[in-house]
Design a protein around this motif. Structure first.
Motif, mmCIF file in Angstrom:
data_model
loop_
_atom_site.group_PDB
_atom_site.id
_atom_site.type_symbol
_atom_site.label_atom_id
_atom_site.label_comp_id
_atom_site.label_asym_id
_atom_site.label_seq_id
_atom_site.Cartn_x
_atom_site.Cartn_y
_atom_site.Cartn_z
ATOM 1 N N THR A 37 0.831 -1.201 0.000
ATOM 2 C CA THR A 37 0.000 0.000 0.000
ATOM 3 C C THR A 37 0.868 1.255 0.000
ATOM 4 O O THR A 37 0.367 2.359 -0.165
ATOM 5 C CB THR A 37 -0.949 0.041 1.212
ATOM 6 O OG1 THR A 37 -0.192 -0.235 2.368
ATOM 7 C CG2 THR A 37 -2.086 -0.942 1.084
ATOM 8 N N TRP A 42 2.966 2.326 -2.202
ATOM 9 C CA TRP A 42 2.939 3.017 -3.492
ATOM 10 C C TRP A 42 1.705 3.921 -3.565
ATOM 11 O O TRP A 42 1.782 5.062 -4.019
ATOM 12 C CB TRP A 42 2.924 2.015 -4.656
ATOM 13 C CG TRP A 42 3.102 2.676 -5.990
ATOM 14 C CD1 TRP A 42 4.282 2.901 -6.631
ATOM 15 C CD2 TRP A 42 2.079 3.232 -6.826
ATOM 16 N NE1 TRP A 42 4.048 3.562 -7.822
ATOM 17 C CE2 TRP A 42 2.716 3.782 -7.966
ATOM 18 C CE3 TRP A 42 0.696 3.322 -6.727
ATOM 19 C CZ2 TRP A 42 2.016 4.403 -8.994
ATOM 20 C CZ3 TRP A 42 -0.003 3.955 -7.747
ATOM 21 C CH2 TRP A 42 0.652 4.490 -8.868
ATOM 22 N N LEU A 43 0.578 3.389 -3.103
ATOM 23 C CA LEU A 43 -0.664 4.168 -3.155
ATOM 24 C C LEU A 43 -0.586 5.394 -2.253
ATOM 25 O O LEU A 43 -1.035 6.479 -2.624
ATOM 26 C CB LEU A 43 -1.852 3.287 -2.754
ATOM 27 C CG LEU A 43 -2.175 2.163 -3.743
ATOM 28 C CD1 LEU A 43 -3.233 1.240 -3.170
ATOM 29 C CD2 LEU A 43 -2.651 2.761 -5.066
ATOM 30 N N ALA A 80 1.592 7.892 -3.907
ATOM 31 C CA ALA A 80 0.863 8.560 -4.993
ATOM 32 C C ALA A 80 -0.130 9.582 -4.415
ATOM 33 O O ALA A 80 -0.214 10.714 -4.891
ATOM 34 C CB ALA A 80 0.137 7.521 -5.837
ATOM 35 N N ILE A 83 -0.056 13.597 -4.977
ATOM 36 C CA ILE A 83 -1.138 14.385 -5.603
ATOM 37 C C ILE A 83 -1.536 15.550 -4.692
ATOM 38 O O ILE A 83 -1.710 16.676 -5.140
ATOM 39 C CB ILE A 83 -2.349 13.468 -5.913
ATOM 40 C CG1 ILE A 83 -1.984 12.473 -7.018
ATOM 41 C CG2 ILE A 83 -3.564 14.291 -6.319
ATOM 42 C CD1 ILE A 83 -2.938 11.305 -7.143
ATOM 43 N N LEU A 119 0.766 18.595 -4.790
ATOM 44 C CA LEU A 119 0.765 19.519 -5.936
ATOM 45 C C LEU A 119 0.120 20.861 -5.567
ATOM 46 O O LEU A 119 0.774 21.896 -5.678
ATOM 47 C CB LEU A 119 0.102 18.878 -7.154
ATOM 48 C CG LEU A 119 0.835 17.681 -7.777
ATOM 49 C CD1 LEU A 119 -0.016 17.053 -8.868
ATOM 50 C CD2 LEU A 119 2.188 18.091 -8.353
ATOM 51 N N HIS A 130 5.374 11.962 2.439
ATOM 52 C CA HIS A 130 5.872 11.664 1.093
ATOM 53 C C HIS A 130 7.392 11.445 1.125
ATOM 54 O O HIS A 130 7.903 10.486 0.530
ATOM 55 C CB HIS A 130 5.512 12.827 0.160
ATOM 56 C CG HIS A 130 5.726 12.534 -1.288
ATOM 57 N ND1 HIS A 130 4.853 11.779 -2.045
ATOM 58 C CD2 HIS A 130 6.722 12.899 -2.151
ATOM 59 C CE1 HIS A 130 5.304 11.691 -3.291
ATOM 60 N NE2 HIS A 130 6.436 12.361 -3.380
ATOM 61 N N GLY A 171 9.430 7.906 0.450
ATOM 62 C CA GLY A 171 10.464 7.917 -0.580
ATOM 63 C C GLY A 171 11.807 7.479 -0.031
ATOM 64 O O GLY A 171 12.509 6.670 -0.628
ATOM 65 N N ILE A 210 14.707 15.937 -0.114
ATOM 66 C CA ILE A 210 14.667 15.500 1.297
ATOM 67 C C ILE A 210 15.728 16.281 2.084
ATOM 68 O O ILE A 210 15.464 16.798 3.169
ATOM 69 C CB ILE A 210 14.896 13.972 1.429
ATOM 70 C CG1 ILE A 210 13.705 13.195 0.867
ATOM 71 C CG2 ILE A 210 15.097 13.588 2.907
ATOM 72 C CD1 ILE A 210 13.938 11.704 0.717
ATOM 73 N N VAL A 239 2.178 8.561 -11.484
ATOM 74 C CA VAL A 239 0.863 8.229 -10.909
ATOM 75 C C VAL A 239 -0.121 7.852 -12.014
ATOM 76 O O VAL A 239 -0.801 6.818 -11.921
ATOM 77 C CB VAL A 239 0.312 9.403 -10.063
ATOM 78 C CG1 VAL A 239 -1.128 9.131 -9.646
ATOM 79 C CG2 VAL A 239 1.184 9.620 -8.835
ATOM 80 N N TRP A 264 4.033 -3.448 -7.412
ATOM 81 C CA TRP A 264 4.303 -2.169 -6.745
ATOM 82 C C TRP A 264 5.794 -1.898 -6.591
ATOM 83 O O TRP A 264 6.190 -0.812 -6.190
ATOM 84 C CB TRP A 264 3.588 -2.115 -5.383
ATOM 85 C CG TRP A 264 2.141 -2.408 -5.527
ATOM 86 C CD1 TRP A 264 1.490 -3.534 -5.115
ATOM 87 C CD2 TRP A 264 1.141 -1.599 -6.184
ATOM 88 N NE1 TRP A 264 0.166 -3.471 -5.466
ATOM 89 C CE2 TRP A 264 -0.075 -2.303 -6.118
ATOM 90 C CE3 TRP A 264 1.165 -0.359 -6.819
ATOM 91 C CZ2 TRP A 264 -1.263 -1.794 -6.662
ATOM 92 C CZ3 TRP A 264 -0.011 0.135 -7.361
ATOM 93 C CH2 TRP A 264 -1.198 -0.575 -7.275
ATOM 94 N N ARG A 299 -9.444 -4.114 -5.191
ATOM 95 C CA ARG A 299 -9.422 -3.529 -3.844
ATOM 96 C C ARG A 299 -10.618 -2.602 -3.644
ATOM 97 O O ARG A 299 -11.223 -2.569 -2.582
ATOM 98 C CB ARG A 299 -8.134 -2.741 -3.640
ATOM 99 C CG ARG A 299 -6.924 -3.610 -3.394
ATOM 100 C CD ARG A 299 -5.787 -2.729 -2.946
ATOM 101 N NE ARG A 299 -4.567 -3.479 -2.738
ATOM 102 C CZ ARG A 299 -3.454 -2.944 -2.240
ATOM 103 N NH1 ARG A 299 -3.429 -1.664 -1.919
ATOM 104 N NH2 ARG A 299 -2.385 -3.671 -2.060
#
Lengths: 119, 132, 257
Positions: free
Chosen positions: A13, A15-16, A19, A23, A26, A73, A77, B41, B95, C217, C250
């Motif tokens: 999860t 990665w989600l 993402a 978002i 931004l 984030h 990373g 970072i 994304v 992933w 999901r």
């Protein structure tokens, strides 16, 4: 389990979340850059201007939200970069926790600084 | 004859993402995404560290502001902005393609986003110079 | 040598376990218009019988001769010597990345095939063993399905085109970093198997495998596998498609579907 490849899900999860926080960043980052650096003469606010700005609760909420999202984030990373450096699988949970603690400390520091400036 | 690489030349090497010889733009995008991530970072902590000067009161902060007028800081700001623009706009590609959108047009998407990054950088420079 | 032959200079990575690796230079005469694999054959035949490299079909159908030529993963059997020499002199030939080197240009593909096995992909068509072995004309009773070529042919990419050459594994930055990653070929295999299977349990298991720690992933969206695949299998496209399927599943589960 087939040929050593399992269906365990420990970090899929991430990665989600990466993402989603990306978002969110931004508009938050655009707002932060424009409000704090582009529309301000000289690119930086002096102390009195910072104090006046932080007197607005809406700005405080947005800045703290920005701090939380940008740190999440960054930590996701950082964790991904560290994992990709060939860290043995057995060390990954501990490394993940270490990065999470760093994130919590970063946010705590940011909130402490915000409170100090408001006072 | 010369020694080319250490033993077991084909084995995994995590640093290989930085070796872009013979690679296509996707690998460049990935490597630059990583490099800008590491830079951003580091910048996050520099930025938070600098902001701690606010806790020391008006004189410390205002005298620090005077030093940031040096060209070095303007150059640093430009580098950070470039990093932010690349990372943000490439992130949109990652994304979108990552959830199955525009996968077949990922190259065009990347090029368009990088063109947008260049335009935004120029606009930011223009704003910067107008604002003074 | 005939007048049609040309001199070719190559530097080939030589490696033996325990002896380290080095680049060794060779000069051979090969026929004009020949391929890098032919130049390696000439080295083996005329200069050095100890040179290890793998080849079989010589026409890009078996994937055995995948290697790095001037730093780019290619099939040596279809890479023109003249083109490679124009890129770099001497032509540099090295083994694939991200797979253990057995010796010189030969890599150990056991890990690659273990991943392909995990994907449950069966490339051989089930109808094939039933075809008559004799060279007699096919019996009239054997009905062959008419092949309909879709109009948008560029989208009609058969995973069966995969020749299991390992190029996608060599170019993948995630493979370089993570031993547990299934990799582009196996994930594309999972995508294809799910398309082909009618077994819901099998399909669900494969999607869970793709959603697992070694799954989709871990991909960093560099699209190098798709850009380098000599057979246009598009592993990256299939990885992204699997992600879409996982997210849809999901999302459905979240709403109790």
């Amino acid at each position: 389990m087939r040929a050593g490849f399992g269906i365990e899900k420990r970090s899929t999860t991430s990665w989600l979340w990466q993402a989603a926080t990306g978002i969110l960043l931004l508009p938050l980052l655009a707002l932060h850059l424009i409000a704090n650096h582009f529309v301000v003469a000289g690119g930086e606010r002096n102390f009195a201007e910072v104090a006046a700005c932080m007197g607005n609760p809406a700005i405080v909420v947005l800045e703290v939200l920005f701090l939380v999202v940008v740190t999440s984030h960054a930590m996701l990373g950082l964790r991904s970069i560290l994992f990709d450096m060939g860290v043995p699988t057995r060390w990954r949970p501990a490394l993940g926790r270490g990065v999470a603690i760093l994130g919590v400390l970063t946010v705590a520091y940011g909130i402490w600084l915000t409170i100090t400036i408001i006072r | 004859m010369k020694v080319a690489e250490e033993a077991a030349p084909g084995l995994r090497r995590p640093s290989r993402w930085l070796d872009l010889r013979g690679r296509h733009e996707g690998a460049w995008a990935y490597a630059l995404n990583r490099l800008t991530a590491i830079g951003l970072i580091a910048y996050l902590y520099v930025h938070l560290g600098v902001l701690s000067l606010l806790a020391h009161g008006p004189s410390t902060w205002n005298s620090f502001l005077a030093t940031t007028k040096a060209p070095f800081f303007t150059a640093l700001d430009a580098v950070v902005l470039l990093g932010v623009l690349f990372h943000s706009l490439n992130g949109i590609r990652v994304v979108l393609t990552g959830v199955g959108v525009a996968v077949r047009w990922h190259r065009l998407l990347f090029r368009s986003l990088m063109a947008l990054a260049a335009i935004l950088f120029l606009v930011a420079g223009l704003l910067w110079s107008i604002r003074g | 040598m005939t007048a049609e032959s040309v001199a070719v200079d190559l530097e080939v990575l030589r490696y033996r376990p325990g002896e380290g690796s080095r680049l060794e230079n060779f000069s051979v005469q090969v026929a004009k218009g020949t391929k890098v694999l032919d130049a390696l054959d000439a080295i083996w035949a005329t200069l050095d019988h100890s040179l290890m490299f793998r080849r079989a079909c010589h026409h890009s159908s078996c994937g055995a001769c995948a290697m790095r030529i001037n730093g780019r993963e290619r099939l040596a059997c279809v890479t023109q010597v003249a083109e490679a020499a124009e890129e770099h002199q001497p032509i540099r030939v090295e083994p694939l990345h991200n797979l253990p080197v057995v010796g010189d240009l030969v890599v150990d593909v056991a890990g690659f095939f273990a991943r392909m096995t995990a994907s449950d992909l069966v490339i051989t068509r089930s109808a094939e063993p039933e075809l008559p072995v004799s060279v007699d004309p096919l019996p009239a009773s054997l009905s062959l399905r008419q092949v309909v070529v879709p109009e948008d042919l560029d989208r009609f990419i058969r995973f069966e085109s995969c020749i299991e050459c390992g190029i996608c594994v060599s170019v993948c930055p995630s493979m370089a970093a993570d031993d547990g990653f299934l990799g582009p070929a196996a994930l594309a295999g999972i995508h294809r198997t799910r398309e082909a299977t009618g077994d819901a349990t099998e399909s669900a298991h494969l999607l869970a495998l793709a959603d697992g720690d070694g799954g989709v992933w871990r991909c960093h969206s560099s699209f190098e596998c798709t850009a380098s695949c000599p057979q246009a299998v598009d592993p990256a496209g299939r990885i992204m498609s699997l992600r879409g399927q996982i997210l849809a599943r999901r999302w459905g589960r979240m709403w109790g579907r």
